[in-house]
Design an enzyme around this catalytic site. Structure first.
Site, PDB file in Angstrom:
ATOM      1  CE  LYS A   1      -2.160  -1.012   3.869  1.00  0.00           C
ATOM      2  NZ  LYS A   1      -1.821  -2.340   4.117  1.00  0.00           N
TER       3      LYS A   1
ATOM      4  NE  ARG B   1      -4.403  -1.374  10.127  1.00  0.00           N
ATOM      5  CZ  ARG B   1      -3.144  -1.004   9.497  1.00  0.00           C
ATOM      6  NH1 ARG B   1      -3.215   0.158   8.980  1.00  0.00           N
ATOM      7  NH2 ARG B   1      -1.802  -1.817   9.284  1.00  0.00           N
TER       8      ARG B   1
ATOM      9  NE  ARG C   1       7.596  -2.567   6.004  1.00  0.00           N
ATOM     10  CZ  ARG C   1       6.164  -2.400   5.771  1.00  0.00           C
ATOM     11  NH1 ARG C   1       5.703  -1.961   4.756  1.00  0.00           N
ATOM     12  NH2 ARG C   1       5.488  -2.677   7.028  1.00  0.00           N
TER      13      ARG C   1
ATOM     14  NE  ARG D   1       6.457  -0.252  10.089  1.00  0.00           N
ATOM     15  CZ  ARG D   1       5.525  -0.103   9.275  1.00  0.00           C
ATOM     16  NH1 ARG D   1       5.295   0.328   8.086  1.00  0.00           N
ATOM     17  NH2 ARG D   1       4.476  -1.048   9.813  1.00  0.00           N
TER      18      ARG D   1
ATOM     19  NE  ARG E   1       2.296  -5.255  11.499  1.00  0.00           N
ATOM     20  CZ  ARG E   1       3.732  -4.979  10.582  1.00  0.00           C
ATOM     21  NH1 ARG E   1       4.778  -5.581  10.966  1.00  0.00           N
ATOM     22  NH2 ARG E   1       3.585  -4.121   9.338  1.00  0.00           N
TER      23      ARG E   1
END
Ligand code: ADP
Length: 197
Positions: free
Chosen positions: A14, A89, A128, A134, A146
């Site tokens: 996204k 969400r 990532r 992160r 998640r």
């Protein structure tokens, strides 16, 4: 105004696609994840509260993100349209968004839903995590949590927009440019349809 929701599980691309879409269609990018990370960076009370939830892979409370989106909409009164990334969400967030847009005499034009297999999501997020800094991308258990949160609370949001025929599924596998082309095709179709009416 042309408002679109880019939808999909964590790691579905996204953020990457949003950057390209906002440039092409002159939209304002509203990413609740980015807004929350900026609160964390600035060590605000809201950021501190959000951080502990985000580090566990849980969602932050609806009223927090709805408040952030409401302020962002007010801060951009002349926008040609918004791209919502990572929001809504939950069903409550979707209802709140519909109301906020109604107040501005506009609505969600389309929800583009990126589809990516679960194994690929985990692979991408761990990769990532090697460079993003992160915390929520480093740990396999947090990543799984998640994705579970996504299935529990976020997938019903697509049902909400299916009722009004706004959901278009797009394969999130392939090169960044290929996926971008598929998204643009759907957006262009929608815009052409709107102008026709
Ligand atoms: P990703 O989609 O890769 O998980 P995001 O940056 O969109 O990344 O979100 C990171 C985290 O921020 C989420 O796991 C969640 O804790 C929090 N968050 C972001 N957007 C929302 C939202 N709309 N509602 C609740 N929590 C959110």
């Amino acid at each position: 105004m042309f408002n679109l929701i880019l939808f999909g599980p964590p790691g579905s691309g996204k953020g990457t696609q949003s950057e390209k879409l906002i440039k092409k269609y002159h939209l304002n990018h509203l990413s609740t994840g980015d807004l929350l990370r900026s609160e964390i960076y600035n060590k605000t009370p809201l950021g501190l509260e959000a951080k502990s939830l985000m580090d566990k892979g849980h969602l932050v409370p609806d009223e927090v993100v709805i408040g952030m989106i409401s302020s962002a909409l007010e801060a951009n009164p002349k926008s040609q349209g918004f791209l919502f990334d990572g929001f809504p969400r939950t069903s409550a967030q979707a209802e709140a968004l519909d109301k906020l847009l109604q107040l501005k005499k506009t609505n969600v034009a389309i929800m583009l839903a990126l589809e990516v297999s679960e194994d690929e999501l985990v692979r991408r997020l761990l990769k990532r995590g090697e460079t993003s800094g992160r915390h929520d991308d480093i740990n396999d258990t947090v990543i799984r949590e998640r994705i579970l949160e996504y299935h529990r609370k976020t997938s019903p949001v697509a049902e909400h927009y299916k009722k009004t025929g706004k959901v278009v599924k797009v394969a999130g596998i392939g090169s960044v440019d290929e996926i971008f082309a598929s998204l643009c095709k759907e957006i262009d179709k929608k815009i052409a349809g709107q102008n026709h009416n």
